[in-house]
Design an enzyme around this catalytic site. Structure first.
Site, PDB file in Angstrom:
ATOM      1  N   GLU B  52      23.454  77.039  13.150  1.00 52.42           N
ATOM      2  CA  GLU B  52      23.093  76.926  11.730  1.00 52.42           C
ATOM      3  C   GLU B  52      21.808  76.121  11.504  1.00 52.42           C
ATOM      4  OE1 GLU B  52      26.148  76.486  12.936  1.00 52.42           O
ATOM      5  OE2 GLU B  52      27.585  77.631  11.721  1.00 52.42           O
ATOM      6  N   PHE B 114      41.341  72.694   7.337  1.00 55.79           N
ATOM      7  CA  PHE B 114      40.570  73.163   8.498  1.00 55.79           C
ATOM      8  C   PHE B 114      39.128  73.483   8.076  1.00 55.79           C
ATOM      9  CE2 PHE B 114      39.102  76.769  11.191  1.00 55.79           C
ATOM     10  CZ  PHE B 114      38.940  76.033  12.349  1.00 55.79           C
ATOM     11  N   GLN B 115      38.189  72.974   8.819  1.00 57.54           N
ATOM     12  CA  GLN B 115      36.756  73.135   8.550  1.00 57.54           C
ATOM     13  C   GLN B 115      36.367  72.673   7.150  1.00 57.54           C
ATOM     14  OE1 GLN B 115      35.537  77.126   9.913  1.00 57.54           O
ATOM     15  NE2 GLN B 115      35.072  76.183  11.908  1.00 57.54           N
ATOM     16  N   LYS B 164      36.252  79.358  -0.967  1.00 57.79           N
ATOM     17  CA  LYS B 164      36.599  80.717  -0.553  1.00 57.79           C
ATOM     18  C   LYS B 164      37.321  81.485  -1.666  1.00 57.79           C
ATOM     19  CE  LYS B 164      38.380  83.141   3.493  1.00 57.79           C
ATOM     20  NZ  LYS B 164      39.059  83.003   4.784  1.00 57.79           N
ATOM     21  N   MET B 480       5.303  61.993  23.376  1.00 57.72           N
ATOM     22  CA  MET B 480       4.957  60.964  22.397  1.00 57.72           C
ATOM     23  C   MET B 480       5.774  59.699  22.640  1.00 57.72           C
ATOM     24  SD  MET B 480       2.719  60.487  20.128  1.00 57.72           S
ATOM     25  CE  MET B 480       2.104  61.812  19.109  1.00 57.72           C
TER      26      MET B 480
END
Lengths: 172, 582
Positions: B52, B114-115, B164, B480
């Site tokens: 993602e 969940f999630q 959802k 760097m």
């Protein structure tokens, strides 16, 4: 050795008019923590007939350039309609309400009631051994009253934080 | 005609209505209804990323190179948290994104389902605005407002969290325009008296400088055109921040190069010595100002910015002008009228003196006999600039070398993570840019460490047949970090060696890309040419000098006048104040 420097702060009262939407208080309070600004007090309530707009009053402190940043940062949040710095804007009224519970008997109890009268604090609950006083006024008056009650059996204090408004006929 | 549609269908319709071509996303449980809607909708092309974070950066690359908002679709919980780095990146660089995150059903919110993650809470301070939509009837107006907020004023990312059950539940939908209350009105036009004051200051300046930033790019190509016109009227020299490169042509005689920590000596000296500084769409970032109390001490400062909060945030200015860069430049050009430019010959002579120091000079040969990385960028520029490429970068030395040695002449060709400094930005950004600019040459100038942060996106490029090029300056160090350790921690190279590197050529081939390795200077041009000529994705592993440093450099806690150039003696230690400063 390196030391962290602090700079001179001044106190400002900000009136923030916002859309009354979910999460707005978290957004504003979170802005203060995320950017390291101070909150001395914060009050919020909806002020419109259809409950769509709230007014948040924040008392903050910081150096002038930080106060200016606070206002600019608040102003760019989408749900914020307006930010008014009462301290900057001129003569204004500041009030807060406190409930002060004092317990004691005899001379202390009489003295508490006498001082309450001088401060125009009203007893809103009483038992034979205690009072709850309701006091409104500018924060320093409330501070003084609480300081006196401390000597006379102060049990607990609840304060609303400051609300404020510009003097005169106009809205700020 | 009004009909009942599901929240997911309303979302898709609204995206189409916004002109969305691509959605960068990754499916998951809490967005299945939306994915099912996309399955049968060929008006929107879904670009399946591999992580993602890649979705958010790809959307950024698309947005920066096209000027259109990038759209991201991810699931709840880890989908949203993985996207947050890209969201924060877009927030700091003012890139318009609309990020749609799935959320657990409204009745499960707050139950540690969940999630489940508090996406609104997590993204509150790295978005311009965010929403949790609890009623499908509010979706259309919310999405419509989200696009307006993301793309107008100072652009930025907007998150829309959709539970959802809100995706499944229905609400009335009609083809009529969406009705909503308008509450976002950024100030575009500046008051005429401020414009007049600014023009007066510029017209009377003996040593003016234009210090331009990403705001000029964000304001659209017209702002870059107007900047060129205003410069021609005033004759003032121009420098730009990392974010503003391309808004003014690097081959123009008035161009001073980039300013700041790794900017040119002439740009930084001119900033220090100017009498009138005109900041157009930049924000006095700490990488630009160096030590604040020594920053351009004697100049009168004008700051043009669309965000009032940028004005006086870091550097107090004499005249702050809130407005859109293009609009304000147009106002200033009109107010300038047919004034004559000042005679700036004395100032130009001083600039020429600083230019003569040739601060970008570097040794022709490295100690280890490897290719100098600066040389590699110069050759990359020489061989590709006629093709008007889009360049993305990761973060580190290679990014600064690309900024220094790759000349940009047009806006929207330079995509780099400036504010947040996100390693792993370049490859997904190149993917987004390639989708937005089919047929254009898109090159991610990378380091061997940064590229590994989102290397999984090679699969995305393969799947969608995107001919992106990744040009790795491989010095086997997080360069760097190593450079700072050399300069400020007496060369104690703590964890900055890139051990156990993959064989990038073999890796390229494993993903169906072409892999090219360049190990010596005589292979450089042929390698670059082979990269350009291949019509698919290419990964070039260009082995460069291991311990080359990025100069010029304003050391930590130093002023613009105290730049280090190649060959300067460096102490190798810093006091605590300076260590803490940057």
């Amino acid at each position: 050795m390196m030391k962290i420097k602090q700079s001179e702060a001044e106190r400002h009262v900000l009136n923030i008019t916002v859309d009354n939407e979910a999460g707005i208080l978290a957004k504003i309070a979170g802005l203060f923590t995320a950017r390291g600004y101070n909150i001395d007090s914060l009050t919020v309530a909806d002020i419109s007939e259809n409950h769509s707009v709230s007014r948040i009053t924040i008392v903050t402190n910081g150096p002038p350039h930080v106060i200016d940043q606070i206002e600019a940062q608040l102003d760019r949040l989408v749900p914020v309609h307006r930010v008014v710095d009462l301290t900057q804007a001129g003569p204004h009224v500041e009030r807060e309400l406190a409930l002060v519970k004092v317990s004691g008997v005899g001379e202390k109890r009489v003295e508490a009631l006498r001082l309450a009268d001088i401060f125009r604090a009203r007893p809103v609950d009483t038992t034979t051994g205690s009072f709850i006083f309701e006091i409104t006024g500018p924060p320093d008056k409330v501070d003084s009253f609480i300081a006196l009650m401390r000597e006379l059996g102060l049990v607990e204090v609840g304060r609303t934080g400051v609300v404020g408004m510009m003097r005169g006929p106009e809205a700020a | 005609m009004t009909q009942e549609r599901s929240g997911a269908a309303i979302l898709c319709e609204t995206l189409v209505r916004q002109g969305v071509e691509f959605v960068f996303g990754y499916p998951g449980g809490a967005v299945l209804p939306i994915y099912d809607e996309l399955f049968s909708d060929d008006r929107i092309r879904h670009i399946l990323v591999r992580h993602e974070a890649g979705a958010a950066h790809a959307a950024e690359g698309y947005a920066r190179s096209t000027g259109k908002p990038g759209v991201v679709l991810v699931t709840s919980g880890p989908g949203a948290t993985n996207a947050i780095t890209g969201i924060a990146d877009a927030f700091l660089d003012s890139i318009p994104l609309v990020v749609i995150t799935g959320q657990v059903a409204t009745n499960l919110i707050g139950t540690d389902a969940f999630q489940e993650a508090d996406t609104i809470g997590l993204t509150r301070h790295c978005t311009k605005h965010n929403y949790l939509v609890k009623d499908p009837a509010e979706l259309a107006a919310t999405i419509d407002e989200a696009f307006e907020i993301a793309t107008t004023g100072r652009p930025g990312p907007v998150v829309i969290d959709i539970p959802k059950n809100v995706q499944v539940a229905t609400a009335p939908w009609s083809d009529a325009p969406i009705q909503r209350h308008r509450r976002y009105n950024p100030r575009m036009v500046a008051p005429p008296e401020e414009i007049a004051e600014a023009v007066e200051l510029i017209a009377n300046a003996k040593a003016p400088i234009f210090y331009t930033g990403g705001g000029v790019i964000n304001s659209g190509p017209r702002a870059s055109e107007l900047l060129r016109r205003f410069q021609a009227l005033t004759g003032a020299p121009i420098t730009s921040t990392l974010m503003g490169l391309g808004s003014f042509p690097s081959d123009h005689p008035a161009w001073l190069g980039m300013l700041g920590m790794h900017g040119t000596l002439e740009a930084n000296m001119a900033m220090n010595q100017c009498d009138v500084m005109v900041n157009i769409g930049a924000r006095f970032d700490d990488r630009v100002t160096g030590r604040l109390d020594a920053f351009s001490p004697d100049s009168t400062k004008i700051h043009i910015d669309i965000d009032r909060a940028s004005i006086n945030k870091v550097v107090p200015v004499d005249l702050g002008i809130v407005g859109d860069c293009a609009t304000v430049l147009e106002q200033m050009i009109e107010c300038w009228g047919n004034r004559k430019a000042q005679d700036l010959s004395e100032w130009n002579a001083r600039l020429a003196g600083w230019r003569a120091r040739d601060s970008l000079a570097y040794p022709a040969k490295s100690k280890d006999g490897m290719i100098m990385p600066q040389k590699a960028i110069e050759r990359l520029h020489a061989l590709t600039h006629k093709l008007d490429p889009v360049i993305t970068t990761e973060v580190g030395q290679h990014q600064m070398w690309a900024a220094q040695y790759f000349g940009f002449v047009e806006p929207n060709r330079w995509l780099t993570s400036g504010g947040l400094g996100t390693m792993g930005y370049g490859l997904p950004a190149a993917i987004g840019a390639q989708l937005g600019n089919p047929g254009k040459l898109v090159i991610d100038v990378a380091g061997e460490a940064s590229i590994q942060m989102n290397i999984q996106e090679m699969g995305t490029a393969s799947q969608f047949r995107l001919p992106v090029k990744v040009f790795i300056l491989n010095n086997e160090y997080m360069g760097m970090v190593r450079q700072w350790q050399e300069l400020t921690y007496e060369s104690r190279y703590s964890n900055s060696y890139s051990d156990s590197l993959p064989d990038f050529v073999a890796l390229a081939e494993a993903y169906g890309w072409k892999g090219i390795r360049i190990t010596s200077e005589d292979e450089l041009d042929a390698g670059i040419q082979a990269m350009i000529d291949h019509d698919g994705p290419v990964m070039v592993d260009c082995m460069v000098a291991k311990e080359a440093n990025c100069f010029p450099m304003i050391p930590s806690g130093a002023a613009h006048t105290e730049m280090l150039l190649y060959g300067d003696q460096v102490a190798g230690t810093l006091d605590d104040e300076a260590k803490a400063l940057v």
